[in-house]
Design a protein around this motif. Structure first.
Motif, PDB file in Angstrom:
ATOM      1  N   GLN A 122      55.536  45.132  37.586  1.00  0.00           N
ATOM      2  CA  GLN A 122      56.363  44.983  38.854  1.00  0.00           C
ATOM      3  C   GLN A 122      55.455  45.487  39.828  1.00  0.00           C
ATOM      4  O   GLN A 122      55.684  45.015  41.278  1.00  0.00           O
ATOM      5  CB  GLN A 122      57.549  45.921  38.544  1.00  0.00           C
ATOM      6  N   LEU A 123      54.738  46.506  39.645  1.00  0.00           N
ATOM      7  CA  LEU A 123      53.846  46.922  40.658  1.00  0.00           C
ATOM      8  C   LEU A 123      53.024  46.022  41.368  1.00  0.00           C
ATOM      9  O   LEU A 123      52.666  45.656  42.380  1.00  0.00           O
ATOM     10  CB  LEU A 123      53.121  48.084  40.482  1.00  0.00           C
ATOM     11  N   LEU A 124      52.289  45.136  40.464  1.00  0.00           N
ATOM     12  CA  LEU A 124      51.555  44.066  40.694  1.00  0.00           C
ATOM     13  C   LEU A 124      52.157  42.976  41.452  1.00  0.00           C
ATOM     14  O   LEU A 124      51.711  42.353  42.322  1.00  0.00           O
ATOM     15  CB  LEU A 124      50.789  43.506  39.311  1.00  0.00           C
TER      16      LEU A 124
ATOM     17  N   LEU B 206      43.093  51.852  46.572  1.00  0.00           N
ATOM     18  CA  LEU B 206      44.461  51.037  46.937  1.00  0.00           C
ATOM     19  C   LEU B 206      44.441  49.656  46.885  1.00  0.00           C
ATOM     20  O   LEU B 206      43.390  48.930  47.327  1.00  0.00           O
ATOM     21  CB  LEU B 206      44.507  51.376  48.596  1.00  0.00           C
ATOM     22  N   LEU B 207      45.065  49.268  46.039  1.00  0.00           N
ATOM     23  CA  LEU B 207      45.375  47.735  45.634  1.00  0.00           C
ATOM     24  C   LEU B 207      45.981  46.915  46.697  1.00  0.00           C
ATOM     25  O   LEU B 207      47.398  47.554  47.092  1.00  0.00           O
ATOM     26  CB  LEU B 207      45.961  47.656  44.488  1.00  0.00           C
ATOM     27  N   TYR B 208      45.708  45.860  47.396  1.00  0.00           N
ATOM     28  CA  TYR B 208      46.517  45.404  48.418  1.00  0.00           C
ATOM     29  C   TYR B 208      46.306  43.562  48.070  1.00  0.00           C
ATOM     30  O   TYR B 208      45.191  43.288  47.509  1.00  0.00           O
ATOM     31  CB  TYR B 208      46.050  45.865  49.739  1.00  0.00           C
ATOM     32  N   ASP B 209      46.859  42.925  48.807  1.00  0.00           N
ATOM     33  CA  ASP B 209      46.795  41.598  49.031  1.00  0.00           C
ATOM     34  C   ASP B 209      46.004  41.240  50.190  1.00  0.00           C
ATOM     35  O   ASP B 209      46.632  41.681  51.569  1.00  0.00           O
ATOM     36  CB  ASP B 209      48.241  40.512  48.823  1.00  0.00           C
ATOM     37  N   GLN B 210      45.156  40.674  50.196  1.00  0.00           N
ATOM     38  CA  GLN B 210      44.141  40.361  51.473  1.00  0.00           C
ATOM     39  C   GLN B 210      44.841  39.319  52.464  1.00  0.00           C
ATOM     40  O   GLN B 210      44.706  39.228  53.577  1.00  0.00           O
ATOM     41  CB  GLN B 210      42.820  39.922  51.318  1.00  0.00           C
TER      42      GLN B 210
ATOM     43  N   GLY C 283      39.545  49.677  37.303  1.00  0.00           N
ATOM     44  CA  GLY C 283      40.643  49.093  36.274  1.00  0.00           C
ATOM     45  C   GLY C 283      40.514  47.714  36.138  1.00  0.00           C
ATOM     46  O   GLY C 283      41.098  47.131  35.244  1.00  0.00           O
ATOM     47  N   GLY C 284      39.615  47.037  37.119  1.00  0.00           N
ATOM     48  CA  GLY C 284      39.693  45.413  37.170  1.00  0.00           C
ATOM     49  C   GLY C 284      40.738  44.751  37.519  1.00  0.00           C
ATOM     50  O   GLY C 284      41.145  43.549  37.686  1.00  0.00           O
ATOM     51  N   LEU C 285      42.014  45.541  38.328  1.00  0.00           N
ATOM     52  CA  LEU C 285      43.107  44.882  38.749  1.00  0.00           C
ATOM     53  C   LEU C 285      42.828  43.757  39.784  1.00  0.00           C
ATOM     54  O   LEU C 285      43.379  42.809  39.810  1.00  0.00           O
ATOM     55  CB  LEU C 285      44.254  46.088  39.065  1.00  0.00           C
ATOM     56  N   ASP C 286      41.750  43.985  40.482  1.00  0.00           N
ATOM     57  CA  ASP C 286      41.594  43.151  41.830  1.00  0.00           C
ATOM     58  C   ASP C 286      41.078  41.947  41.389  1.00  0.00           C
ATOM     59  O   ASP C 286      40.808  40.834  42.003  1.00  0.00           O
ATOM     60  CB  ASP C 286      40.509  43.810  42.529  1.00  0.00           C
ATOM     61  N   ALA C 287      40.674  41.843  40.015  1.00  0.00           N
ATOM     62  CA  ALA C 287      40.243  40.391  39.634  1.00  0.00           C
ATOM     63  C   ALA C 287      41.188  39.478  38.937  1.00  0.00           C
ATOM     64  O   ALA C 287      41.012  38.271  38.514  1.00  0.00           O
ATOM     65  CB  ALA C 287      38.989  40.715  38.393  1.00  0.00           C
ATOM     66  N   LEU C 288      42.539  40.033  39.031  1.00  0.00           N
ATOM     67  CA  LEU C 288      43.734  39.228  38.445  1.00  0.00           C
ATOM     68  C   LEU C 288      43.695  38.130  39.028  1.00  0.00           C
ATOM     69  O   LEU C 288      44.122  36.874  38.767  1.00  0.00           O
ATOM     70  CB  LEU C 288      44.718  40.010  38.438  1.00  0.00           C
TER      71      LEU C 288
ATOM     72  N   HIS D 275      43.355  36.919  45.700  1.00  0.00           N
ATOM     73  CA  HIS D 275      43.995  37.583  47.023  1.00  0.00           C
ATOM     74  C   HIS D 275      43.963  39.233  46.640  1.00  0.00           C
ATOM     75  O   HIS D 275      43.853  39.702  47.867  1.00  0.00           O
ATOM     76  CB  HIS D 275      45.152  36.888  46.893  1.00  0.00           C
ATOM     77  N   LEU D 276      43.857  39.554  45.436  1.00  0.00           N
ATOM     78  CA  LEU D 276      43.980  41.181  45.412  1.00  0.00           C
ATOM     79  C   LEU D 276      42.460  41.662  45.627  1.00  0.00           C
ATOM     80  O   LEU D 276      41.502  41.270  45.233  1.00  0.00           O
ATOM     81  CB  LEU D 276      44.330  41.362  43.974  1.00  0.00           C
TER      82      LEU D 276
END
Length: 292
Positions: A226-228, A167-171, A244-249, A252-253
């Motif tokens: 748009q999801l991001l 689950l990708l979220y913004d902390q 997938g490394g999306l939390d490194a973008l 805050h992710l």
């Protein structure tokens, strides 16, 4: 007829604008128009509907365009094959990747570019069906797609790591701690998702529905960016590939693991079996086998 005329025709199809097609081909618009008229005269066929601006291709033009893509792909493949015989790889490796796969192509591209500095890359986000179709028609060299129901007589594959979900979220807006999340917890959250029909979405829906859960999605879109944006803005959370490394973008992710969460089918690197097969595709496969 020459290769440049076919390149001009394809550029016009991709830009749908005479001026932009000419700029892409580094020629003037009058030169582009003249060369395309020469092609029409040689084939004795009207290819382009002309008015004040580009108005599309004629029916014969669409058929010629398909052949132009095939001829140009063969020409590029011939150049790449000749370079490979000399010990070099040149040209453009055309890679298609399904949205939200756990496969990050950049390390592979870095290694290939390090070994072959003249190599260029064209990366496209495509559905599984589009990837197989474009591999078959030689518009792609390599695909990264799901191996479910793959025709192994037509395509060769190399299995990749399993795609697990998180689950990708913004902390700044959510906090889930360190423990794996349950699907029951996710069903109560404001969620964003890819539109239905994409394999990752089908896998996510299966995980919910097999547990008797029917989440209400706050946002559905066919665009990953748009999801991001929605997650980063705090509007919602989104189920994404865990590795997938999306939390490194951004700082805050965060990606929280989900218990017992993976896609329905395995992911693989795919190329066509039949000739002419790209030397670039074979080099890519060989490198992946070495590092797997």
């Amino acid at each position: 007829m020459d290769i440049k005329q076919l390149k001009f025709l394809i550029a016009l199809d991709e830009t749908r604008h005479f001026g932009q097609a000419a700029a892409r081909c580094h020629i003037t618009q009058p030169t582009l128009s003249m060369r395309l008229r020469n092609l029409e005269q040689e084939l004795d066929l009207p290819l382009v509907n002309r008015g004040q601006r580009f108005e599309g291709f004629t029916a014969p033009g669409e058929r010629v365009l398909a052949w132009a893509r095939t001829v140009l792909a063969a020409y590029d493949g011939l150049q790449a094959e000749a370079a490979a015989c000399r010990g070099n790889l040149v040209g453009t490796l055309r890679l298609g990747v399904v949205p939200l796969s756990s496969f990050d192509p950049l390390p592979l591209l870095h290694r290939l570019h390090g070994q072959h500095p003249n190599l260029r890359f064209e990366l496209s986000a495509l559905s599984s069906e589009q990837i197989l179709e474009q591999l078959a028609s030689n518009r792609l060299d390599i695909g990264v797609s799901y191996l479910e129901r793959l025709d192994t007589e037509r395509f060769e594959s190399l299995a990749l790591d399993e795609t697990r979900m998180g689950l990708l979220y913004d902390q700044r807006h959510f906090d889930f701690g360190d423990q794996p999340l349950s699907w029951e917890t996710l069903a109560e959250l404001p969620l964003a998702a890819l539109t239905s029909g994409m394999h990752f979405r089908q896998s996510m829906d299966h995980n919910f529905h097999s547990r008797g859960l029917n989440p209400s999605f706050l946002l559905q879109t066919d665009a990953v960016h748009q999801l991001l944006q929605a997650v980063h803005g705090g509007l919602c959370c989104a189920v994404m590939p865990l590795n997938g490394g999306l939390d490194a973008l951004t700082e805050h992710l965060r990606l929280a693991p989900i218990a017992d969460a993976h896609t329905l089918a395995g992911l693989g690197l795919i190329m066509r079996r039949s000739a002419p097969r790209s030397a670039l595709a074979e080099a890519c496969f060989a490198l992946c086998r070495e590092t797997s």
